[in-house]
Design a protein around this motif. Structure first.
Motif, PDB file in Angstrom:
ATOM      1  N   SER A   1       0.831  -1.204   0.000  1.00 23.98           N
ATOM      2  CA  SER A   1       0.000   0.000   0.000  1.00 23.98           C
ATOM      3  C   SER A   1       0.866   1.254   0.000  1.00 23.98           C
ATOM      4  O   SER A   1       0.572   2.229  -0.708  1.00 23.98           O
ATOM      5  CB  SER A   1      -0.921  -0.016   1.226  1.00 23.98           C
ATOM      6  OG  SER A   1      -1.621   1.198   1.345  1.00 23.98           O
TER       7      SER A   1
ATOM      8  N   THR B   1      -4.715   6.155  -1.097  1.00 27.32           N
ATOM      9  CA  THR B   1      -4.543   5.037  -0.187  1.00 27.32           C
ATOM     10  C   THR B   1      -5.288   3.830  -0.723  1.00 27.32           C
ATOM     11  O   THR B   1      -6.512   3.855  -0.884  1.00 27.32           O
ATOM     12  CB  THR B   1      -5.068   5.383   1.214  1.00 27.32           C
ATOM     13  OG1 THR B   1      -4.351   6.521   1.712  1.00 27.32           O
ATOM     14  CG2 THR B   1      -4.888   4.212   2.160  1.00 27.32           C
TER      15      THR B   1
ATOM     16  N   PRO C   1      -5.345  -0.694  -0.443  1.00 32.78           N
ATOM     17  CA  PRO C   1      -4.861  -1.820   0.369  1.00 32.78           C
ATOM     18  C   PRO C   1      -3.645  -2.476  -0.281  1.00 32.78           C
ATOM     19  O   PRO C   1      -3.395  -2.318  -1.485  1.00 32.78           O
ATOM     20  CB  PRO C   1      -6.053  -2.784   0.379  1.00 32.78           C
ATOM     21  CG  PRO C   1      -7.219  -2.003  -0.114  1.00 32.78           C
ATOM     22  CD  PRO C   1      -6.674  -0.931  -1.008  1.00 32.78           C
ATOM     23  N   ASP C   2      -2.887  -3.217   0.506  1.00 29.66           N
ATOM     24  CA  ASP C   2      -1.852  -4.061  -0.075  1.00 29.66           C
ATOM     25  C   ASP C   2      -2.465  -4.941  -1.154  1.00 29.66           C
ATOM     26  O   ASP C   2      -3.599  -5.415  -1.031  1.00 29.66           O
ATOM     27  CB  ASP C   2      -1.230  -4.969   0.993  1.00 29.66           C
ATOM     28  CG  ASP C   2      -0.374  -4.207   1.987  1.00 29.66           C
ATOM     29  OD1 ASP C   2       0.027  -3.065   1.700  1.00 29.66           O
ATOM     30  OD2 ASP C   2      -0.104  -4.777   3.073  1.00 29.66           O
TER      31      ASP C   2
END
Length: 349
Positions: free
Chosen positions: A107, A117, A119-120
């Motif tokens: 991320s 932003t 998520p991974d």
């Protein structure tokens, strides 16, 4: 495919698509035993690519269950699990040195590159090692993310880029068939499913920033992003846009054109094959991160159609026979790149 921040496309009227019968034979192809000149290994592998299998996989990858495959989402991860299980069933593993099919794309990396932003997420890597020149790598890539759910509506992304995702899977199956018959590729093939394309080409940029194989050893990237439909300009034609194939290596374009004549003889449209084109398509899919690192690329694309980045980009609008032919062309090009005596040379800037 990544959408431009500034709207540049005209709004097209929604056109209906006729349902086409899917065939698992060569009767829809110009390929015959005679024009292959006795290359039985190629023909056997080539015949593994068929519309029925492409359709079967796409109905899963672009189903509502995958929730539009937004970067790092539960639905994208579920699609990734399906892709990995497909490779496991074919007995195609991941590159040596990795502990799984995943290359994590953090991320923090995506936020640093794009200012948002997320998520991974993960790139997915499957790998067939070459028999004679294993350190030279041919990459076949597509992004498996899409744009997710907006205002409660799922954007399934059947063409963008479900079509490219399943094409990579079929091409891998064809190469594995050749390997099982003792005719595996001389150079290694990396089947690269990248994440984060829709948000900023993040997965491919991460791979080229942290390559599993040295970019100096990477022969070419054949990138597939939207090859299941037609655009209004080419409605009903047997064509594909090819972008960037002679930007760095004149040999790559020649190989692709020769492979096309050898197989389905599609119309190769070079309309967008110009970095200065107003649509800037050369910069808008994952091949660009390879090209900017001096790796020859060819980007295969069907054009901007009326369902691009809309919730109506669904599986029932895909032209599966045309998807088959385009996938076969890309396989034939990859086959030549992987098996020719000399690696293609970079002769342009």
């Amino acid at each position: 495919m990544k959408k431009l921040l500034i709207p540049v496309f005209s709004v097209f009227l929604l056109l209906s698509c006729e349902t086409r019968n899917v065939s698992n034979t060569l009767q829809n192809s110009n390929l015959t035993e005679s024009n292959i000149k006795g290359d039985k290994a190629f023909l056997s592998a080539y015949k593994m690519i068929n519309a029925d299998e492409l359709k079967k996989n796409l109905y899963v990858i672009a189903s509502d269950e995958m929730e539009g495959r937004d970067t790092g989402s539960k639905g994208q991860k579920k699609a990734g699990e399906y892709i990995i299980n497909y490779y496991k069933n074919l007995k195609i593993s991941y590159p040596k040195g990795l502990d799984s099919y995943y290359q994590k794309v953090p991320s923090e990396y995506m936020k640093k590159k794009g200012g948002e932003t997320l998520p991974d997420s993960e790139n997915i890597l499957a790998f067939i090692e070459g028999s004679e020149k294993p350190d030279e790598i041919v990459v076949v890539s597509a992004h498996y993310d899409h744009v997710g759910i907006k205002k409660g509506v799922i954007y399934n992304g059947a063409d963008d880029d479900g079509s490219g995702t399943v094409a990579v899977m079929e091409i891998a199956k064809a190469f594995q068939k050749a390997k099982q018959e003792g005719k595996g590729p001389k150079r290694s093939i990396l089947f690269l499913h990248v994440t984060g394309e829709e948000h900023g080409l993040f997965g491919s940029e991460y791979y080229t920033d942290y390559p599993v194989f040295p970019l100096a050893n990477t022969v070419a990237d054949l990138n597939i992003d939207m090859i299941g439909r037609d655009d209004p300009e080419n409605r009903g034609k047997q064509y594909v846009y090819v972008i960037g194939s002679d930007m760095l290596s004149s040999q790559l374009k020649i190989i692709n054109e020769t492979s096309n004549k050898r197989t389905n003889n599609l119309e190769l449209n070079y309309k967008y094959d110009d970095p200065n084109d107003s649509q800037r398509l050369y910069y808008r899919s994952d091949h660009y991160n390879f090209a900017k690192n001096n790796v020859p690329v060819a980007f295969f694309f069907d054009g901007i159609h009326e369902d691009y980045h809309k919730p109506t980009d669904d599986v029932d609008k895909i032209d599966y026979l045309l998807l088959e032919k385009r996938t076969q062309l890309i396989f034939a090009t990859a086959w030549e790149l992987a098996n020719r005596h000399d690696r293609i040379v970079i002769d342009k800037n």
